[in-house]
Design a protein around this motif. Structure first.
Motif, PDB file in Angstrom:
ATOM      1  N   THR A  45       0.575   2.523   7.912  1.00 44.72           N
ATOM      2  CA  THR A  45       0.754   3.660   7.002  1.00 44.72           C
ATOM      3  C   THR A  45       2.101   3.554   6.293  1.00 44.72           C
ATOM      4  OG1 THR A  45       1.653   5.154   8.701  1.00 44.72           O
ATOM      5  CG2 THR A  45      -0.746   5.216   8.341  1.00 44.72           C
ATOM      6  N   GLN A  46       3.118   3.091   7.013  1.00 42.85           N
ATOM      7  CA  GLN A  46       4.431   2.905   6.395  1.00 42.85           C
ATOM      8  C   GLN A  46       4.386   1.814   5.335  1.00 42.85           C
ATOM      9  OE1 GLN A  46       6.476   2.306  10.089  1.00 42.85           O
ATOM     10  NE2 GLN A  46       7.155   4.441  10.219  1.00 42.85           N
ATOM     11  N   ALA A  47       3.667   0.736   5.606  1.00 44.73           N
ATOM     12  CA  ALA A  47       3.541  -0.349   4.614  1.00 44.73           C
ATOM     13  C   ALA A  47       2.799   0.135   3.373  1.00 44.73           C
ATOM     14  CB  ALA A  47       2.821  -1.549   5.234  1.00 44.73           C
ATOM     15  N   ILE A  48       1.770   0.950   3.554  1.00 46.96           N
ATOM     16  CA  ILE A  48       1.038   1.508   2.417  1.00 46.96           C
ATOM     17  C   ILE A  48       1.964   2.404   1.610  1.00 46.96           C
ATOM     18  CG2 ILE A  48      -0.858   3.042   1.736  1.00 46.96           C
ATOM     19  CD1 ILE A  48      -2.308   1.992   4.364  1.00 46.96           C
ATOM     20  N   SER A  49       2.697   3.263   2.296  1.00 45.60           N
ATOM     21  CA  SER A  49       3.657   4.151   1.626  1.00 45.60           C
ATOM     22  C   SER A  49       4.711   3.350   0.861  1.00 45.60           C
ATOM     23  CB  SER A  49       4.326   5.059   2.656  1.00 45.60           C
ATOM     24  OG  SER A  49       5.400   5.767   2.090  1.00 45.60           O
ATOM     25  N   ASP A  50       5.227   2.306   1.490  1.00 40.46           N
ATOM     26  CA  ASP A  50       6.223   1.451   0.828  1.00 40.46           C
ATOM     27  C   ASP A  50       5.670   0.855  -0.460  1.00 40.46           C
ATOM     28  OD1 ASP A  50       8.039   1.922   2.904  1.00 40.46           O
ATOM     29  OD2 ASP A  50       7.617   0.011   3.915  1.00 40.46           O
ATOM     30  N   GLU A  51       4.420   0.384  -0.417  1.00 43.40           N
ATOM     31  CA  GLU A  51       3.802  -0.235  -1.585  1.00 43.40           C
ATOM     32  C   GLU A  51       3.585   0.794  -2.695  1.00 43.40           C
ATOM     33  OE1 GLU A  51       2.247  -3.498  -3.791  1.00 43.40           O
ATOM     34  OE2 GLU A  51       3.513  -3.375  -2.012  1.00 43.40           O
ATOM     35  N   VAL A  52       3.147   1.989  -2.325  1.00 48.21           N
ATOM     36  CA  VAL A  52       2.966   3.053  -3.318  1.00 48.21           C
ATOM     37  C   VAL A  52       4.297   3.354  -4.004  1.00 48.21           C
ATOM     38  CG1 VAL A  52       2.489   5.525  -3.598  1.00 48.21           C
ATOM     39  CG2 VAL A  52       0.925   4.089  -2.258  1.00 48.21           C
ATOM     40  N   GLN A  53       5.369   3.471  -3.224  1.00 49.64           N
ATOM     41  CA  GLN A  53       6.681   3.765  -3.797  1.00 49.64           C
ATOM     42  C   GLN A  53       7.177   2.619  -4.667  1.00 49.64           C
ATOM     43  OE1 GLN A  53       9.492   5.814  -0.989  1.00 49.64           O
ATOM     44  NE2 GLN A  53       7.799   5.401   0.431  1.00 49.64           N
ATOM     45  N   LYS A  54       6.927   1.384  -4.245  1.00 55.70           N
ATOM     46  CA  LYS A  54       7.344   0.210  -5.031  1.00 55.70           C
ATOM     47  C   LYS A  54       6.633   0.199  -6.380  1.00 55.70           C
ATOM     48  CE  LYS A  54       6.804  -4.758  -4.999  1.00 55.70           C
ATOM     49  NZ  LYS A  54       5.523  -5.423  -4.849  1.00 55.70           N
ATOM     50  N   VAL A  55       5.321   0.396  -6.361  1.00 47.46           N
ATOM     51  CA  VAL A  55       4.535   0.393  -7.602  1.00 47.46           C
ATOM     52  C   VAL A  55       4.954   1.564  -8.493  1.00 47.46           C
ATOM     53  CG1 VAL A  55       2.193   0.766  -8.494  1.00 47.46           C
ATOM     54  CG2 VAL A  55       2.596  -0.908  -6.676  1.00 47.46           C
TER      55      VAL A  55
END
Length: 102
Positions: A45-55
């Motif tokens: 979930t943290q990796a998904i959140s990180d990717e959303v924030q990066k994009v």
């Protein structure tokens, strides 16, 4: 590509399960869309959140706030018009946002 599509793709790129987009009633001031996704573990979930924030950052979208990141069972990423909810399976079942907002 529209912002909502970028956010959904960011979730899918990190192998989120059951990604659902909810178009909210225009009369609500909360957001235009909720994106709900599941990660198998808090780390995912943290990796998904990180990717959303990066994009979001790469596409000049405002990141209004992030809640629940350290625990990882329900992470909320507020992008203004889009609010992303990333759950572990147990939390998604317990809170059942899709039933609440549809």
């Amino acid at each position: 590509m529209k912002e909502i599509d970028l956010v959904v793709k960011a979730c899918e790129d990190k192998i989120a399960k059951d990604v659902v987009t909810l178009k909210l009633d225009g009369g609500l001031a909360i957001a235009d869309y909720f994106v709900v996704a599941t990660g198998n573990t808090a780390n995912q979930t943290q990796a998904i959140s990180d990717e959303v924030q990066k994009v979001a950052a790469e596409n000049h979208m405002d990141i209004v706030g992030v809640e629940g990141y350290s625990e990882g069972s329900w992470i909320l990423v507020d992008l203004g018009d889009i609010v992303v909810h990333v759950f572990t399976p147990e939390s998604r079942e317990y809170y059942s946002l899709e039933r609440l907002w549809t």
